[in-house]
Scaffold this active site. Structure first.
Site, PDB file in Angstrom:
ATOM      1  N   LEU A   1      36.810  35.919  50.376  1.00  0.00           N
ATOM      2  CA  LEU A   1      36.756  36.115  48.918  1.00  0.00           C
ATOM      3  C   LEU A   1      37.773  35.235  48.175  1.00  0.00           C
ATOM      4  O   LEU A   1      38.974  35.280  48.453  1.00  0.00           O
ATOM      5  CB  LEU A   1      37.034  37.593  48.603  1.00  0.00           C
ATOM      6  CG  LEU A   1      36.893  37.990  47.122  1.00  0.00           C
ATOM      7  CD1 LEU A   1      35.464  37.853  46.639  1.00  0.00           C
ATOM      8  CD2 LEU A   1      37.417  39.405  46.900  1.00  0.00           C
ATOM      9  N   ASP A   2      37.294  34.463  47.209  1.00  0.00           N
ATOM     10  CA  ASP A   2      38.147  33.663  46.324  1.00  0.00           C
ATOM     11  C   ASP A   2      39.054  32.697  47.079  1.00  0.00           C
ATOM     12  O   ASP A   2      40.116  32.308  46.569  1.00  0.00           O
ATOM     13  CB  ASP A   2      39.002  34.578  45.426  1.00  0.00           C
ATOM     14  CG  ASP A   2      38.148  35.436  44.509  1.00  0.00           C
ATOM     15  OD1 ASP A   2      37.038  35.013  44.172  1.00  0.00           O
ATOM     16  OD2 ASP A   2      38.594  36.535  44.143  1.00  0.00           O
ATOM     17  N   ALA A   3      38.657  32.309  48.287  1.00  0.00           N
ATOM     18  CA  ALA A   3      39.504  31.431  49.094  1.00  0.00           C
ATOM     19  C   ALA A   3      38.860  30.071  49.343  1.00  0.00           C
ATOM     20  O   ALA A   3      39.431  29.244  50.041  1.00  0.00           O
ATOM     21  CB  ALA A   3      39.827  32.104  50.424  1.00  0.00           C
TER      22      ALA A   3
END
Lengths: 282, 282, 282, 282
Positions: free
Chosen positions: C226-228
């Site tokens: 996530l969001d990486a």
């Protein structure tokens, strides 16, 4: 934030000791709680203040304003106005071919972010009728030629005679001095340069010619002198040698719509005061 | 990055097919590895390129440059120059009373961030002798009056006749056209406005009068026409009604020193090419 | 600018001397004029390049690509791809309740600024059907619940199986790892914080709690974590103590739509290469 | 602006109607002219105000403050403090090897822009003795090792026991909780990332690893928890794939020194109030 309705008092007067205490005392004695104060004294000796307080009940407004005039407004030689946050301002937009500012205003209005009520859109081109009418707004196509300019401006005036603000959202016709005198509302224009650089036509072409490394946009109140009215908001974006005129025009659209929106929202929120040819944006 | 010495080739010529392949092929045949390429073709049909490659050994430079001239430079009508990263450029700074740009250049130079060698500082005021001499640099005080301007400029010329760059770090005297013609190095000036707004004297006073919401600075090559030379770098900071002229001057100092440093470092790194009155900053 | 169709070659390989000359020589021998080159060598020893040249005629593409593979691609262990500017990329957008990014993409697409072709819009809410269908695009409402997530994702996959890019324009459901594996196109997401700060839910609430003086947005390729994923574009705007969470959300909308648009336009223009978990945006 | 000495009253209390009128009335009755007011009410129900007024004559201060305490401070449960602009605050700076923030503070102080009096510089390295002593300030070299940390901190405490502000201008040792408890003045630190991203060591290395497109700096009050104190100022600059860690460090220096200076100047001008873990910067 907060949604309780408020009254906003905007005032300007010659600076002198005691003004803040005098006005806040008046409001306290009237049982009104102040929720926000902004004030500014200029080096030239003028005092400006915006006070936001509990909404004055409709039945008491006349009496309060009369008392304010006598006790404070007149003795201190103030220019002032009371605004009710509950009275949503009516806004007309004018546009030519480029619709990025118009689209942005429409989106903010639909999204309840504008802080005012769009009531009509006027254009010298028929192109944007579709998107305006699709959101339920009247669209007026009034073409302007050297021959019909007088008549066209009269027609426009009749359409905007009951608005609180006229927004020139990339309207590329110059409005006549007569029109501006007859107009009962202030007008905000977006100019596609960081004024005072590149006043007038084709600012991006001239920016390209000069080789600037920043391009910008300026939202200002309209006055009879072209692009010389009081500036409300400005911003810029970097450009470089890879950016030709068409790139500048494309990058500029994003600056223009944000700068115009900021200025319009500040005006509709009663945050802008005039200090001669300059603005105070509280 | 990387510390291996390199040769940098800057060139400009009429655009035509095959230029990149032609030049990169020439270097490959010469056994030189290209480590960096930037190129740009303008809409007006001119081609610009910066190529960085393994340093040409000193003993082979003349032969290589001669071969380049014959095979490429002349046939393609190129303006070009070879620069060796190992030959650190010599920089002279001129300053008047305000020392923020000078202090900044001194700090970057001491900190090995400037990309060049400061060799002398010249001022029409004696004020900054202390801080300049404290870091081991010669300081020359040459006062300039309407009467001695010619002689003063001759004296300055003699002090900068072996530098690669002259930096006007808030030097508030206008240099004569004769001086600029006699000067053997380019000169970079910092002007305290976002040009072309507020050319000339007192830009912050005029910015205040106009009520702009941004103030800026511009670093440009010096030409005979005041503040009209090719722009290398520009930046701005927001201001508002609370900022009087003295605040603008203070805020402006931080913009000026950063913008001047960016322009000087780009020039010293051989990243700036001239395209008429504009720059290409690779 | 210029509208002549081009071929764009994107490549990455272990760095070594002669790469630029080798590739540009290959193109020159093939009679193709190079109009733009960007290249970058990382400290870790990897080489990246984007070359734009005259469009390869359709009848010669297979032969050219085959020859490139044998002579350059394989020997230099390159990852590479040829893109034709004339083949406009197909884009699907997914959105939840907040429509500022969607509206912005629609506007850029209608205005021919997007650089790709919007072909479908998918949402887990029915709200935006009107504005999507008004501009002639299909709108698919696929509600997602914990129970139907598998089926819903299969349905989405079937709708986007022929697109070149999936844009998550404030789509607030987390897509499963299975979905991402099955997806044949890259996906770009807009996250409403300057990553890596405030990964995950409610970034503006957490920004408010932390008392930051800047809020931002990040556009990145979607990966299973996530969001990486690799960041393509980021920007911020200043906030202060007057800005509560709702103000941050409002200010954030303007950042999010600009940052997402920048990332999508760079991707569609074949300007983004992957360097592990980072991007190179030429 | 304006140089007439003033008294500044900073206060915080539970929000309730009438606070502005009550305080401004108190000052008016005391014959003091208010020249500047900033106030803010939070959604959580707390009220903050900064009032600047004619300087209270020294002989009347005790009486006025006593009266204020009884009539307003205690009944309204206020935290408050009176500051005299004529009492210039004393500032100590601590620094390690990197001197860009120290040099900047020294320059602003010499230039009368800092708004406070630098009185001493402490470092765990001897490197900067020269530039500090050259401008007439005492320089204390106190090396810190795991073994002598206690004794070193005691020595530092004894050097800063009479300052109004301690500035950690890139001081790279973590100060112990005991030190912070014993310290009689607030401390401001500059952290080289946009917090809360990259708390702790080596933020630029981690920014490079994550591939962010912005790097930043944060000035905050020092608390026992590392890099978690209330944020006073933040800013960022764009970076791209060409910027390696050393470039980020170089670019970061310019952000760090500006952000730290902004925070220090706001504090010295009595513009910063604490709202739990957040700041209000009037």
């Amino acid at each position: 934030m907060g949604d309780a309705p408020t009254t906003r008092l905007l005032l300007a007067c010659p600076d002198q000791p005691g003004l803040i205490a005098r006005v806040s005392g008046f409001l306290a004695e009237s049982g009104l709680n102040i929720v926000d104060v902004d004030q500014h004294s200029t080096a030239e000796g003028r005092f400006f203040m915006r006070m936001v307080f509990d909404q004055v009940p409709a039945t008491e407004r006349d009496a309060l304003e009369l008392r304010f005039a006598k006790e404070i407004g007149e003795p201190f030689e103030m220019d002032y106005a009371f605004h009710q946050s509950s009275r949503v301002k009516r806004v007309a937009a004018m546009v030519s071919r480029e619709d990025h500012c118009l689209s942005d205003l429409l989106w903010r209005w639909r999204n309840d972010d504008l802080g005012g009520e769009l009531v009509t859109v006027i254009s010298n081109h028929p192109d944007h009728a579709g998107q305006v009418e699709a959101v339920g707004l009247p669209f007026h196509h009034i073409s302007v030629t050297p021959e019909n300019k007088d008549a066209a401006e009269k027609q426009i005036l009749s359409l905007v005679d009951d608005v609180d603000l006229l927004v020139l959202a990339r309207y590329m016709q110059i409005l006549s001095e007569d029109f501006l005198h007859a107009l009962s509302a202030p007008a905000i224009n977006i100019h596609h340069s960081f004024l005072p650089a590149f006043v007038g036509a084709d600012p991006y072409h001239r920016a390209y010619e000069r080789g600037v490394k920043l391009i910008g946009a300026t939202a200002h109140y309209v006055t009879a002198e072209l692009d010389a009215g009081p500036i409300i908001a400005q911003d810029v974006e970097p450009v470089d040698h890879r950016d030709e005129v068409t790139d500048m025009i494309r990058i500029g659209r994003d600056i223009e719509r944000l700068v115009l929106a900021r200025a319009v929202m500040a005006h509709l929120d009663d945050r802008v005061l005039l200090d001669g040819d300059r603005t105070i944006v509280f």
